[in-house]
Design a protein around this motif. Structure first.
Motif, PDB file in Angstrom:
ATOM      1  N   SER A 371       0.806  -1.218   0.000  1.00  0.00           N
ATOM      2  CA  SER A 371       0.000   0.000   0.000  1.00  0.00           C
ATOM      3  C   SER A 371       0.840   1.270   0.000  1.00  0.00           C
ATOM      4  CB  SER A 371      -0.950   0.012   1.204  1.00  0.00           C
ATOM      5  OG  SER A 371      -0.239  -0.036   2.418  1.00  0.00           O
ATOM      6  N   SER A 448      -6.945  -3.667  -4.712  1.00  0.00           N
ATOM      7  CA  SER A 448      -6.595  -2.253  -4.761  1.00  0.00           C
ATOM      8  C   SER A 448      -5.578  -2.004  -5.869  1.00  0.00           C
ATOM      9  CB  SER A 448      -5.994  -1.809  -3.421  1.00  0.00           C
ATOM     10  OG  SER A 448      -5.382  -0.535  -3.535  1.00  0.00           O
ATOM     11  N   ASN A 450      -3.273   0.960  -6.641  1.00  0.00           N
ATOM     12  CA  ASN A 450      -2.850   2.092  -5.823  1.00  0.00           C
ATOM     13  C   ASN A 450      -1.832   2.952  -6.568  1.00  0.00           C
ATOM     14  OD1 ASN A 450      -2.987   3.325  -3.112  1.00  0.00           O
ATOM     15  ND2 ASN A 450      -0.807   2.849  -3.054  1.00  0.00           N
ATOM     16  N   GLU A 515      -6.583   5.556  -4.967  1.00  0.00           N
ATOM     17  CA  GLU A 515      -6.776   4.101  -4.925  1.00  0.00           C
ATOM     18  C   GLU A 515      -8.060   3.749  -5.665  1.00  0.00           C
ATOM     19  OE1 GLU A 515      -6.609   0.683  -1.479  1.00  0.00           O
ATOM     20  OE2 GLU A 515      -7.815   2.474  -1.066  1.00  0.00           O
TER      21      GLU A 515
END
Length: 568
Positions: A371, A448, A450, A515
């Motif tokens: 992340s 996700s 990102n 995101e």
């Protein structure tokens, strides 16, 4: 002085005293830190340029624990680099206050019971601290006036204990720390009273270093420790070792020398147009004083592709990195399938950087996580790095294909449990890119896609999945995700849970992220990042692995990487 018997020295005509002078210059070179030495005389210590000042009332507390990153402070304290700096300041100025302070620090360290070999009370006997410390002690011994030199018994005892530690296999690390150990072991071998032990240390150091060069560098001379900064570290360590072999007359493998010479050139390909390293893996801010070269770097073994695009005004050049795969876990982040992007001289997508080396620190854990990078990942899970040889089948840079219109980069990450991810990037160099992510899992999961942005960009939402990105120089880029059933989220500088960059050790700044989220067992993202002033692109559509689009009125079709074979 009390070093090796002169009759056993190197098989050259160079006199013994000349060798000692060369060794002193070898250890002294590049040490210019009178300010730190002046502080040390006041018992205020900067143990490394990236660390805070630490003050003691009288003697150094060798068990001192800094409130943050105490392992790092402990390690650099026990390198006795401050002794090396004080010695260098003495050589620069001939001011005996510096060498007297160095002498008192050595006496304090030697006489502290918790520092004895091997007490395991503090960080005195770690590979990094040991290898650096013995070099600093030797520089001191070669430089100090006779009245302040360590006694023969004390100096020989330090040589023996440090040599025993560095030659012990269980203390040897198969990474850049091993290179530090080898350089220190080769150096101290020259000063051993016992000729047989000295020869054993010397032979071991050379053999290990040759093996480490082959292990830590790819066939293209790229370091395999996942960090541009550590490419430079290992390149410098190897070059210094080669210089040391020349001084003391030791043979070194010619192919290893060629690898290290070429590794210097690799730096010119890795650096961004502003000559800084990208913050990939455990890398901090560093600007190199070399010429930037705009050839592309494609290293499948290292799992790294860098596409360099020079413009007439070099400061406005573009640069893209794509990372997937590994050989070593040293300094590695979970950054596979991630990209960094410099668009016409301005950073757009950036990595998180090093921060520190404390794996228990929550911020460090975040910096290494997916992340913190511009990649695609499972929202509530991480993948494991187990065996690099086996994992290469499941996670790697697959290909880079260059055409007149675009560069096609492709990679896979199949290391998540019961999940496969494919990323294709259609890169139009100085104009933008299309990012195509496809995945399949065993059940419906939240995914996700990102994007980690430079902190100085101004980002504003246009509509549901489109954002305007304004650069400090006034350029306007657009990012938009183009498939159905996608949720977008923007995380501003004020968000305290994600979106951080660390350029300086132990420090971080807030940045911003976009995101895109999907929940399904099988799906794809098609995301366009481009500058509308430079290209007109529309008609983007993917069907059965074929991506169709129109750029400036020209229809283009690109065959994406196959997704029907697990090990493909």
């Amino acid at each position: 002085m009390y070093y090796q018997n002169k009759s056993t020295l190197r098989r050259t005509a160079m006199k013994y005293e000349e060798v000692l002078v060369e060794l002193k210059n070898f250890l002294y070179k590049g040490r210019k830190s009178v300010r730190n030495s002046d502080l040390a005389i006041q018992n205020k210590f900067i143990f490394h340029s990236k660390l805070d000042e630490v003050a003691f009332e009288s003697e150094i507390d060798w068990n001192y624990k800094h409130p943050h990153s105490h392992n790092t402070y402990q390690l650099y304290m026990h390198t006795l680099n401050i002794v090396g700096n004080l010695t260098a300041s003495y050589l620069d100025t001939n001011d005996e206050n510096y060498i007297e302070k160095a002498h008192s620090i050595i006496i304090s360290w030697v006489n502290t019971e918790d520092n004895q070999y091997i007490a395991n009370i503090n960080s005195s006997w770690k590979d990094h601290s040991v290898s650096s410390r013995i070099k600093n002690l030797i520089l001191y011994q070669l430089s100090a006036p006779e009245s302040l030199k360590m006694s023969k018994a004390v100096f020989n005892a330090q040589l023996k204990s440090h040599g025993d530690f560095l030659s012990d296999r269980k203390n040897y690390s198969e990474n850049n720390h091993g290179m530090m150990s080898d350089e220190a072991l080769l150096l101290l071998s020259y000063f051993m009273d016992d000729e047989k032990i000295g020869d054993r240390f010397k032979e071991l150091a050379v053999l290990r270093m040759e093996r480490m060069v082959y292990k830590l560098f790819s066939s293209m001379s790229m370091n395999l420790e996942n960090s541009p900064e550590y490419h430079k570290v290992t390149q410098v360590l190897s070059a210094k070792f080669i210089d040391l072999t020349k001084i003391i007359g030791v043979d070194f493998d010619s192919r290893c020398k060629e690898i290290i010479i070429k590794s210097e050139y690799i730096n010119s390909l890795i650096i961004q147009p502003d000559k800084t390293y990208p913050l990939i893996g455990d890398t901090g801010y560093r600007k190199l004083k070399i010429n930037k070269v705009y050839d592309n770097l494609i290293d499948y073994q290292a799992g790294l592709a860098i596409i360099n695009t020079r413009t007439e005004a070099e400061a406005d050049s573009s640069w893209l990195s794509f990372k997937s795969g590994y050989v070593s876990t040293s300094h590695k982040h979970l950054d596979d399938l991630s990209i960094n992007y410099v668009h016409n001289g301005e950073s757009i997508l950036v990595d998180s950087g090093k921060y520190n080396y404390d794996g228990r620190d929550p911020m460090k854990q975040y910096m290494k996580s997916p992340s913190a990078h511009s990649t695609i990942f499972l929202k509530d899970g991480e993948y494991s790095l187990n065996n690099a040889v086996d994992d290469a089948k499941c996670m790697r840079l697959k290909f880079v294909q260059e055409t007149k219109e675009y560069v096609h980069l492709a990679g896979i990450n199949h290391l998540y449990d019961k999940m496969k991810i494919w990323r294709d990037i259609i890169y139009f160099e100085s104009r933008g890119m299309i990012i195509i992510d496809r995945y399949i899992t065993d059940s419906s999961k939240v995914m996700s896609q990102n994007f980690n942005y430079h902190e100085k960009l101004n980002i504003n939402k246009i509509d549901g999945k489109s954002y305007m990105i304004q650069t400090p120089k006034g350029k306007e880029l657009i990012i938009k995700e183009m498939t159905a059933r996608t949720i977008s989220r923007y995380y501003s500088h004020e968000n305290k849970e994600r979106g951080f960059i660390s350029r300086d050790f132990g420090k971080y700044i807030e940045t911003q992220q976009i995101e895109y989220l999907k929940k399904s067992y099988k799906n794809q993202y098609i995301t366009l990042l481009y500058e509308p002033e430079l290209m007109n692109i529309d008609g983007i559509e993917e069907k059965e692995g074929l991506l169709n689009f129109i750029v400036d009125g020209k229809e283009i079709s690109v065959r994406l990487q196959r997704t029907d074979n697990y090990t493909d």
